[in-house]
Motif scaffolding. Sequence first.
Motif, PDB file in Angstrom:
ATOM      1  N   TYR A   1      -7.918   2.074   0.035  1.00 41.43           N
ATOM      2  CA  TYR A   1      -6.690   1.305  -0.098  1.00 41.43           C
ATOM      3  C   TYR A   1      -6.420   0.850  -1.523  1.00 41.43           C
ATOM      4  O   TYR A   1      -5.276   0.870  -1.969  1.00 41.43           O
ATOM      5  CB  TYR A   1      -6.746   0.089   0.830  1.00 41.43           C
ATOM      6  N   HIS A   2      -7.470   0.432  -2.208  1.00 45.25           N
ATOM      7  CA  HIS A   2      -7.231  -0.082  -3.563  1.00 45.25           C
ATOM      8  C   HIS A   2      -8.509  -0.110  -4.382  1.00 45.25           C
ATOM      9  O   HIS A   2      -9.604   0.168  -3.900  1.00 45.25           O
ATOM     10  CB  HIS A   2      -6.600  -1.482  -3.509  1.00 45.25           C
TER      11      HIS A   2
ATOM     12  N   TYR B   1      -5.819  -5.669  -9.663  1.00 41.36           N
ATOM     13  CA  TYR B   1      -5.862  -4.762  -8.521  1.00 41.36           C
ATOM     14  C   TYR B   1      -4.908  -3.584  -8.707  1.00 41.36           C
ATOM     15  O   TYR B   1      -3.861  -3.713  -9.334  1.00 41.36           O
ATOM     16  CB  TYR B   1      -5.489  -5.504  -7.234  1.00 41.36           C
TER      17      TYR B   1
ATOM     18  N   THR C   1      -3.065  -0.897  -6.035  1.00 40.12           N
ATOM     19  CA  THR C   1      -2.803  -0.563  -4.640  1.00 40.12           C
ATOM     20  C   THR C   1      -1.560   0.318  -4.561  1.00 40.12           C
ATOM     21  O   THR C   1      -0.507  -0.107  -4.077  1.00 40.12           O
ATOM     22  CB  THR C   1      -2.595  -1.852  -3.810  1.00 40.12           C
TER      23      THR C   1
END
Length: 294
Positions: free
Chosen positions: A79-80, A175, A177
């Motif tokens: 996902y990330h 992050y 994503t």
Amino acid sequence: MEGAKYLAHGATGKGNDQVRFEMCAIALDASLKTIAPWRDPEFLEKFKGRVDLLAYAAANNIPVDATPKAPYSLDANLYHTSYESGMLENPMTGPPKDMFRMTVDPEDAPNTPTFIRIEFVNGAPTKVVNKTAGVEYSDPLEAFNYLNEVAGANGIGRIDIVENRFVGIKSRGVYETPAGTVLRAAHLDLEGITLDREVMRIRDTLSAEFARLCYYGFWYAPEMDLIMNSINFSQKNVTGGVELKLYKGNVIVTGRESPVPCTVQIWLPWTLKMAVKAWSTTLWMLKASFASML
């Protein structure tokens, strides 16, 4: 794993992961004992920080992503990718350009946009179509991986924030994503034409509570079951397609459609009819009141 007696994890003593791992494990089996090296005095005596850990890894030929030159930690999954600690502890220190793994710098992204379409059934994505390249993916894993690829290539999905952690500290994290960012934008937009206004309002409040419970590790709590059932119910009409333009870090919705009749179209005639009836009743009551006064 059946028959397990211990839960071992490498989460640090200052993060949320330790709480999530242990709360979920205890919810499933309260007899499990936890082994957490970062809370072990003997471990902490030998490894006082990142430098000691990197030296140990080098001496024992253990490959790690962190280096003395770029001392930040990263955690990557489908996902990330998240980055924190080390040089990123200083909230005024910007992340180095070569740190990112899933996305290009938006300034270096292509000068021409990519046009895609995402289709949903009952709130779940079922197909990704790249209208620019003429390819499509229906397998969930292949579609998600492709979205990571095409969104990342357009510099989409970066965020730099300071979190308020469950353990009581603030922590800076960076992050990536890409696929998640695009899916969220498409899904929210489709909800705009398929969800009833009041259902959407309640869903919004539940979304914040869902995020809080996830963040704090209450995945197996009864209140999470309540929220999940409510959110799943809200998605029964979220079916259709959303078309988007990906360009230099931006996700721009260009169109949306759904075979499910729009809730506004269903209720608007009834609402108008009831409003007219209520107004007529009010006028009749006022007329009757004046007549009785004469």
